[in-house]
Design an enzyme around this catalytic site. Structure first.
Site, PDB file in Angstrom:
ATOM      1  N   SER A 193       0.834  -1.203   0.000  1.00  0.00           N
ATOM      2  CA  SER A 193       0.000   0.000   0.000  1.00  0.00           C
ATOM      3  C   SER A 193       0.875   1.262   0.000  1.00  0.00           C
ATOM      4  O   SER A 193       1.643   1.475  -0.927  1.00  0.00           O
ATOM      5  CB  SER A 193      -0.954  -0.038   1.198  1.00  0.00           C
ATOM      6  N   ASP A 349     -10.133  -3.726  -4.399  1.00  0.00           N
ATOM      7  CA  ASP A 349      -9.153  -2.724  -3.985  1.00  0.00           C
ATOM      8  C   ASP A 349      -9.176  -1.562  -4.964  1.00  0.00           C
ATOM      9  O   ASP A 349      -9.079  -1.769  -6.184  1.00  0.00           O
ATOM     10  CB  ASP A 349      -7.752  -3.358  -3.955  1.00  0.00           C
ATOM     11  N   HIS A 379      -7.825  -5.361  -0.324  1.00  0.00           N
ATOM     12  CA  HIS A 379      -6.743  -4.516   0.168  1.00  0.00           C
ATOM     13  C   HIS A 379      -6.458  -4.839   1.636  1.00  0.00           C
ATOM     14  O   HIS A 379      -7.349  -4.809   2.480  1.00  0.00           O
ATOM     15  CB  HIS A 379      -7.101  -3.035   0.024  1.00  0.00           C
TER      16      HIS A 379
END
Length: 408
Positions: A193, A349, A379
């Site tokens: 991320s 995501d 995610h």
């Protein structure tokens, strides 16, 4: 004559009411194609509860909601090694930056490979402790040293401070890693991320500086690679399942770039009215053009929307960062010579499409790039391969371990 309710009837009614409230709170709609819906609901409910407690704690005057959330996330994260573990861990610092170092117990005199790991969390709430399950697994299964960086967080420290912390550690490991018994020619960088964002940026910076030794590869786990266009198909798909998805992304970006929740900035990001579509930005929009994405990536009825009316004052204030590759690595013009890339993307995501667009650009520039896509992933799932043990999480971890063994 009516039946007088007894004490047991009252207790049963209260229990039923509480059970109903709990079911209402825990239940969230999950796409029908998702394999393990109740595990996902458990994870989502845990995160939502922490957010609510953080806001309530701030209301009670217990502190800032972001700091409360960090504390609560760290509390629920196991922070130990199994009694029979084949690795050790040590919290220390490298060149003044706090890090956690994992290393095999049976270290030989030969130097070993290493991974510099940059945790996710929107540059705001992550920590080495929250990503302990990933980093200990990498060290234990690969028999390598893992350096997990405890970089400074927003909103207290805004861009580019977190990036500079991570860059500082990475350079030190490449230059002086032999002091830790690291083979300097076998060092990779990895992040998820926001950490994936900085791992990609650092790979670009080191390449641009012709820094040596070079990184063996960059592993980007559902990385955040741009913020000029929040109308890509993955944003539309995720927003349908998670209505707050765009708001969360705008919130983290506001913390990272501006050091606060800026409502005007966030609204402009969410509505597509932050970045104009003009001669200056045309090339950048080409980099995020969804036309090259697979047709099955597009939700039904999807149509890309051009930016609306832009707040020019706000744009002029922020454009030097928004268009910089040090914040948006997908927007860098020249990608030749970068380290090989291993990119993980998941269906549920908002960042899914950025991973594939970056893979396409890297390949076009002649950079070896492996793209792994998990239909049932979401995610944050890479961090959940042990508890609660999602199938997609386990598969993604095992696939990466195979790649790392072959390339590190």
């Amino acid at each position: 004559m009516g039946v007088k309710p007894t004490e047991s009837h009252t207790r049963l009614a209260v229990f039923a009411l509480l059970l109903g409230i709990l079911a209402w709170y825990v239940y969230v709609p999950v796409p029908v194609e998702f394999e393990e819906p109740w595990k996902l609901r458990l994870v989502e409910t845990t995160g939502r509860t922490i957010r609510h407690l953080a806001v309530f704690g701030e209301f009670l005057g217990l502190g800032d909601s972001v700091k409360i959330a960090r504390t609560l996330f760290n509390i629920i994260q196991p922070n130990f090694l199994p009694f029979n573990s084949n690795i050790t861990m040590n919290d220390t610092n490298i060149d003044g930056v706090p890090v956690r170092i994992y290393r095999p117990i049976t270290m030989t005199t030969n130097r070993v490979p290493a991974i510099v790991f940059l945790h996710g969390g929107g540059w705001t709430i992550g920590s080495v402790r929250m990503h302990h399950d990933i980093t200990k697994t990498l060290s234990a299964r690969l028999g390598i040293i893992v350096i997990s960086v405890e970089y400074r967080l927003a909103p207290e420290y805004v861009f580019p401070t977190p990036l500079e912390d991570c860059l500082q550690v990475t350079k030190w490991v490449l230059q002086y890693g032999q002091d830790l018994n690291i083979s300097a020619n076998r060092v990779a960088i990895m992040g998820d991320s926001a950490g994936g964002n900085m791992a990609a940026v650092i790979s670009q910076i080191l390449t641009e500086e012709n820094f040596t030794p070079k990184l063996k590869f960059q592993a980007l786990v559902y990385p955040n690679l741009q913020a000029i266009d929040l109308s890509l198909p993955s944003y539309e798909l995720s927003t349908a399942a998670m209505p707050a998805a765009k708001t969360v992304m705008a919130m983290f970006t506001s913390f990272y770039l501006k050091g606060r929740l800026d409502s005007a900035f966030m609204e402009a990001m969410e509505t597509g009215s932050l970045v104009p579509h003009d001669d200056e930005t045309e090339i950048y929009y080409n980099y995020v053009d969804p036309v090259t994405l697979p047709t099955d990536f597009e939700p039904e009825g999807y149509k890309w929307q051009k930016p609306g009316k832009v707040n020019i004052t706000l744009w002029n204030e922020i454009k030097h960062i928004m268009l910089s590759y040090r914040f948006s690595p997908l927007l860098k013009h020249e990608l030749k010579g970068l380290p090989p890339a291993y990119i993980i993307a998941v269906k549920f995501d908002v960042l899914r499409d950025e991973g594939l667009l970056y893979t396409q650009r890297l390949r076009k520039a002649g950079v070896p790039a492996e793209f792994r896509y998990y239909e049932h992933g979401f995610h944050g799932c890479f961090n959940l391969h042990e508890i609660p043990g999602f199938k997609a999480s386990k598969e993604a971890m095992e696939d990466f371990l195979i790649y790392a063994k072959q390339h590190l």
